[in-house]
Motif scaffolding. Structure first.
Motif, PDB file in Angstrom:
ATOM      1  N   ARG A  13       0.860  -1.149   0.012  1.00  0.00           N
ATOM      2  CA  ARG A  13       0.158   0.094   0.038  1.00  0.00           C
ATOM      3  C   ARG A  13       1.086   1.202  -0.062  1.00  0.00           C
ATOM      4  O   ARG A  13       0.613   2.263  -0.634  1.00  0.00           O
ATOM      5  CB  ARG A  13      -1.070   0.025   1.175  1.00  0.00           C
ATOM      6  N   GLN A  14       1.707   1.295   0.936  1.00  0.00           N
ATOM      7  CA  GLN A  14       2.711   2.205   0.848  1.00  0.00           C
ATOM      8  C   GLN A  14       3.570   2.615  -0.489  1.00  0.00           C
ATOM      9  O   GLN A  14       3.772   3.730  -0.847  1.00  0.00           O
ATOM     10  CB  GLN A  14       3.940   2.359   2.098  1.00  0.00           C
ATOM     11  N   PHE A  15       3.576   1.302  -0.924  1.00  0.00           N
ATOM     12  CA  PHE A  15       4.283   1.316  -2.375  1.00  0.00           C
ATOM     13  C   PHE A  15       3.812   2.065  -3.571  1.00  0.00           C
ATOM     14  O   PHE A  15       4.479   2.899  -4.136  1.00  0.00           O
ATOM     15  CB  PHE A  15       4.623  -0.008  -3.078  1.00  0.00           C
ATOM     16  N   THR A  16       2.448   1.962  -3.606  1.00  0.00           N
ATOM     17  CA  THR A  16       1.806   2.774  -4.598  1.00  0.00           C
ATOM     18  C   THR A  16       1.585   4.159  -4.331  1.00  0.00           C
ATOM     19  O   THR A  16       1.519   4.962  -5.448  1.00  0.00           O
ATOM     20  CB  THR A  16       0.422   2.297  -4.825  1.00  0.00           C
ATOM     21  N   GLN A  17       1.435   4.710  -3.061  1.00  0.00           N
ATOM     22  CA  GLN A  17       1.164   6.149  -2.711  1.00  0.00           C
ATOM     23  C   GLN A  17       2.345   6.842  -3.201  1.00  0.00           C
ATOM     24  O   GLN A  17       1.919   7.818  -3.749  1.00  0.00           O
ATOM     25  CB  GLN A  17       1.236   6.101  -1.157  1.00  0.00           C
ATOM     26  N   PRO A  18       3.512   6.676  -3.015  1.00  0.00           N
ATOM     27  CA  PRO A  18       4.554   7.694  -3.598  1.00  0.00           C
ATOM     28  C   PRO A  18       4.591   7.718  -4.887  1.00  0.00           C
ATOM     29  O   PRO A  18       4.847   8.886  -5.513  1.00  0.00           O
ATOM     30  CB  PRO A  18       5.790   7.130  -2.858  1.00  0.00           C
ATOM     31  N   LEU A  19       4.121   6.781  -5.803  1.00  0.00           N
ATOM     32  CA  LEU A  19       4.067   6.611  -7.167  1.00  0.00           C
ATOM     33  C   LEU A  19       3.052   7.651  -7.661  1.00  0.00           C
ATOM     34  O   LEU A  19       3.174   8.263  -8.619  1.00  0.00           O
ATOM     35  CB  LEU A  19       3.969   5.256  -7.786  1.00  0.00           C
ATOM     36  N   THR A  20       2.018   7.571  -6.985  1.00  0.00           N
ATOM     37  CA  THR A  20       0.749   8.622  -7.363  1.00  0.00           C
ATOM     38  C   THR A  20       1.384   9.892  -7.200  1.00  0.00           C
ATOM     39  O   THR A  20       0.955  10.945  -7.709  1.00  0.00           O
ATOM     40  CB  THR A  20      -0.386   8.345  -6.388  1.00  0.00           C
ATOM     41  N   GLN A  21       1.890  10.292  -5.945  1.00  0.00           N
ATOM     42  CA  GLN A  21       2.308  11.540  -5.484  1.00  0.00           C
ATOM     43  C   GLN A  21       3.408  12.036  -6.520  1.00  0.00           C
ATOM     44  O   GLN A  21       3.439  13.099  -6.959  1.00  0.00           O
ATOM     45  CB  GLN A  21       2.889  11.372  -4.092  1.00  0.00           C
ATOM     46  N   ILE A  22       4.411  11.114  -6.890  1.00  0.00           N
ATOM     47  CA  ILE A  22       5.107  11.584  -7.877  1.00  0.00           C
ATOM     48  C   ILE A  22       4.659  11.900  -9.312  1.00  0.00           C
ATOM     49  O   ILE A  22       5.063  13.059  -9.957  1.00  0.00           O
ATOM     50  CB  ILE A  22       6.458  10.375  -8.314  1.00  0.00           C
ATOM     51  N   ALA A  23       3.557  11.223  -9.745  1.00  0.00           N
ATOM     52  CA  ALA A  23       2.991  11.487 -10.914  1.00  0.00           C
ATOM     53  C   ALA A  23       2.367  12.727 -10.742  1.00  0.00           C
ATOM     54  O   ALA A  23       2.312  13.707 -11.863  1.00  0.00           O
ATOM     55  CB  ALA A  23       2.056  10.408 -11.256  1.00  0.00           C
ATOM     56  N   ASN A  24       1.739  13.127  -9.584  1.00  0.00           N
ATOM     57  CA  ASN A  24       0.949  14.529  -9.377  1.00  0.00           C
ATOM     58  C   ASN A  24       2.018  15.446  -9.234  1.00  0.00           C
ATOM     59  O   ASN A  24       1.830  16.807  -9.978  1.00  0.00           O
ATOM     60  CB  ASN A  24       0.101  14.454  -8.114  1.00  0.00           C
ATOM     61  N   ILE A  25       3.043  15.107  -8.907  1.00  0.00           N
ATOM     62  CA  ILE A  25       4.295  16.422  -8.579  1.00  0.00           C
ATOM     63  C   ILE A  25       4.802  16.619  -9.854  1.00  0.00           C
ATOM     64  O   ILE A  25       5.114  17.754 -10.245  1.00  0.00           O
ATOM     65  CB  ILE A  25       5.298  15.893  -7.618  1.00  0.00           C
ATOM     66  N   SER A  26       4.931  15.812 -10.888  1.00  0.00           N
ATOM     67  CA  SER A  26       5.604  15.855 -12.198  1.00  0.00           C
ATOM     68  C   SER A  26       4.492  17.003 -12.964  1.00  0.00           C
ATOM     69  O   SER A  26       5.354  17.704 -13.705  1.00  0.00           O
ATOM     70  CB  SER A  26       5.712  14.654 -12.775  1.00  0.00           C
ATOM     71  N   ASN A  27       3.496  17.048 -12.748  1.00  0.00           N
ATOM     72  CA  ASN A  27       2.472  17.836 -13.451  1.00  0.00           C
ATOM     73  C   ASN A  27       2.508  19.094 -12.724  1.00  0.00           C
ATOM     74  O   ASN A  27       2.603  20.139 -13.542  1.00  0.00           O
ATOM     75  CB  ASN A  27       0.984  17.329 -13.479  1.00  0.00           C
ATOM     76  N   LEU A  28       2.642  19.116 -11.526  1.00  0.00           N
ATOM     77  CA  LEU A  28       2.803  20.276 -10.658  1.00  0.00           C
ATOM     78  C   LEU A  28       4.082  21.310 -10.906  1.00  0.00           C
ATOM     79  O   LEU A  28       4.284  22.263 -11.317  1.00  0.00           O
ATOM     80  CB  LEU A  28       2.781  19.999  -9.170  1.00  0.00           C
ATOM     81  N   ILE A  29       5.260  20.419 -11.233  1.00  0.00           N
ATOM     82  CA  ILE A  29       6.427  21.108 -11.604  1.00  0.00           C
ATOM     83  C   ILE A  29       6.486  21.617 -12.945  1.00  0.00           C
ATOM     84  O   ILE A  29       6.909  22.764 -13.295  1.00  0.00           O
ATOM     85  CB  ILE A  29       7.600  19.804 -11.382  1.00  0.00           C
ATOM     86  N   GLN A  30       5.849  21.006 -13.829  1.00  0.00           N
ATOM     87  CA  GLN A  30       5.783  21.344 -15.191  1.00  0.00           C
ATOM     88  C   GLN A  30       4.904  22.703 -15.175  1.00  0.00           C
ATOM     89  O   GLN A  30       5.404  23.778 -15.849  1.00  0.00           O
ATOM     90  CB  GLN A  30       4.866  20.520 -16.154  1.00  0.00           C
TER      91      GLN A  30
END
Length: 627
Positions: A327-344
């Motif tokens: 469960r913890q493994f998928t959470q950072p993946l989701t956050q990193i995906a969201n952050i990549s859009n935010l950084i753009q």
């Protein structure tokens, strides 16, 4: 709109309360890498704090990562005790003492993790606000150094959007995105390490599900990006339309255009609805997709893990811990995906801010500047040429002279170059060729600040800020005393009406100054100019928007203001400038006639024709009123 009609050219405080807050479309940066490298330069002065932030993020995350493993140990100990009792092992019992120690240790770990998380957020908030403070300060200072031509090409809303909205976007990313990125990365690596320590086979099975998530996320991001850009564009259009309708609501009502305004709003709103719906729908699919791939991973872990437990190759508590790690493994993946859009989006905002900072500035003041200790106001234009666009000539080879104390009226049709002449005098634009002298000194040999202090302005478009009447008059002179302010108000014939107000000089004007009349606002601007005690005055159609009675009061105040000062009067109503010492008649950027009112009438040229046309209209109107 002609350049001549842009009154913003000589409006004080043009970056004030009339600007809109129109948002700009958020999109990808044109030069992501270059913008990122430049932006990282703002982080360099805070390297030591960022190192501490990084370590606090690691520590707070490590403690939370270790927790599932310890809970698994407690579960295993509990399971072993229960199984021994079921098997009837003599003196079998559950080791609650061991389980209790683990729970207490976990409580301490969670407390330490929270403290480190608090410290991380506290430090990062400080760094974020300091960086944004520097950016805002740089933009504000840059705006004061930008030439007027920069603002001619852009709306106030666009400039405000870069100074406020884009810097706020950067602030939010720094404060939330950076710490989230660090904790997500540490969590991702830490969870993989912990899972490998439990069982390599289960870890490999879980990792194999990752490509499914990434393929889906990439596909959805690509599809939704265009809709998000369209959504932000339509938000900007909607804001612009609403701003126009609110600021011009009287005109809309007067011409009965409410229906068309509503129809245009509905068109923009519908387009925004569809683009926003598609963008949100596609981005909303991302989480179910990740959950789907995660559930596949859980099924694989449960089946394979159950087999391993039956073969005594793994403890049951480790399976529990592994599922928590999954469960913890998928959470950072989701956050990193969201952050990549935010950084753009953030890099796009940073790029827009840097574009302002990189704009070409006013030509710097010379080091060996000259100072007018006792300015008299003798002005001379010598062979002056100027054009807004290289291919379109406006002012060519102009030579005029205004002696100290003279009143010089500038008349001519719209677009003739009247306001441009004043803008050049104040060095808001640089000359193409020629020279402008004040008391024999070339204005390019003076500091801009010193040059501007020679002038006082009373414009058709009055500018007052939210504050007391006292503060608005006192704006004309730094550190003005109460006696100076009252004396200036009396000289401008404004003292009487001010004292009739309930709070007198302490009356607070609202942002639009609409709680006093247009004529009263004009008297306040005249009082402000009198207080400034300038050597040269600029009067730009100062009485055109008031009634005849008020015009008389304003004219009296202006006569007082103009006494012993060089005055440049931009006028459309020729009745107001008959007593001018010199009248310049302009057409298409050239002074085609100059002289006194009497001389120009006797000459029978352009001015005489313009004068007769105005007064014949006035006479016809008088005759109609008498019928």
């Amino acid at each position: 709109m002609s350049k001549d009609s842009k009154r913003g050219g000589i409006r004080p405080g043009g970056f004030g309360h009339h600007g809109s807050h129109r948002g700009m479309p958020k999109q990808k940066a044109k030069d992501f890498k270059g913008t990122l490298v430049r932006f990282l330069g703002y982080l360099k002065p805070h390297r030591s704090i960022l190192v501490i932030v990084f370590f606090t993020a690691i520590l707070s995350t490590i403690f939370s990562i270790v927790a599932p493993k310890m809970l698994g140990m407690a579960t295993t100990k509990l399971f072993e005790g229960v199984m021994m009792k079921i098997k009837g092992v003599p003196n079998a019992s559950i080791d609650f003492h061991f389980i209790g120690r683990i729970l207490i240790t976990l409580l301490v770990f969670y407390l330490i993790s929270s403290l480190f998380m608090y410290l991380m957020q506290y430090l990062m908030s400080g760094v974020a606000q300091k960086i944004v403070y520097v950016l805002r300060k740089q933009i504000d200072e840059k705006i004061s150094r930008l030439p007027l031509s920069y603002f001619d090409k852009r709306t106030h809303g666009e400039v405000l959007s870069r100074a406020v909205n884009d810097t706020e976007n950067i602030s939010n990313t720094l404060q939330q995105g950076l710490t989230t990125a660090i904790t997500s990365l540490v969590t991702f690596i830490g969870v993989i390490v912990m899972m490998l320590s439990i069982n390599v086979l289960l870890t490999v099975l879980l990792i194999l599900t990752i490509p499914l998530s990434f393929i889906g996320i990439k596909w959805i991001s690509g599809k939704s990006q265009a809709h998000f850009i369209q959504q932000q564009k339509q938000i900007g259009n909607l804001n612009g339309h609403v701003e126009e309708m609110f600021t011009g609501h009287q005109v809309v009502k007067a011409f009965g255009r409410e229906k068309q305004a509503i129809e245009k709003f509905e068109t923009i709103n519908n387009t925004l609805y569809h683009s926003a719906w598609r963008a949100q729908f596609l981005s909303g699919i991302m989480m179910p997709l990740i959950m789907f791939t995660s559930n596949i991973g859980y099924v694989l872990i449960s089946v394979v893990g159950g087999i391993l437990v039956t073969k005594r190759m793994i403890e049951i508590g480790d399976i529990q811990a592994f599922i928590q790690y999954a469960r913890q493994f998928t959470q950072p993946l989701t956050q990193i995906a969201n952050i990549s859009n935010l950084i753009q989006s953030t890099m796009a905002s940073a790029e827009r801010v840097f574009e302002v900072l990189d704009e070409k500035e006013n030509i710097p003041d010379r080091k060996d500047v000259k100072v007018l200790s006792y300015p008299k106001g003798h002005v001379r234009f010598e062979n002056v040429s100027f054009r807004y666009k290289e291919e379109e000539a406006l002012i060519e080879d102009m030579t005029i002279e205004a002696k100290a104390g003279q009143s010089v009226a500038i008349v001519g049709p719209t677009g003739a170059g009247k306001t441009t002449l004043v803008n050049l005098l104040m060095r808001f634009y640089e000359l193409r060729s020629g020279h402008i002298f004040i008391d024999g000194i070339d204005i390019t040999d003076m500091k801009r600040q010193d040059l501007h202090q020679l002038f006082g302005m009373v414009l058709q478009e009055t500018w007052l800020f939210k504050g007391t009447i006292r503060d608005n008059i006192g704006y004309g002179k730094q550190g003005a005393s109460e006696e100076d302010i009252i004396a200036a108000a009396k000289a401008a014939n404004a003292d009487h009406f001010i004292r009739t107000l309930p709070d007198g000089y302490d009356t607070i004007l609202n942002e639009e100054g609409s709680n006093i009349s247009q004529g009263q606002k004009q008297l306040l601007t005249i009082a402000r100019a009198i207080l400034a005690n300038p050597a040269i005055l600029i009067l730009d159609e100062a009485t055109s928007s008031v009634d005849t009675r008020t015009e008389m009061h304003i004219q009296q105040a202006m006569n007082q203001l103009m006494k012993d000062r060089t005055s440049f009067i931009i006028a459309h109503r020729l009745s107001t400038i008959q007593d001018a010492d010199l009248i310049l008649v302009m057409d298409k950027g050239r002074v085609i006639e100059q002289g006194t009112h009497k001389f120009l009438l006797e000459k029978g040229g352009f001015y005489a024709e313009l004068y007769r046309s105005q007064f014949s209209e006035s006479d016809s109107f008088t005759e109609l009123k008498s019928i």
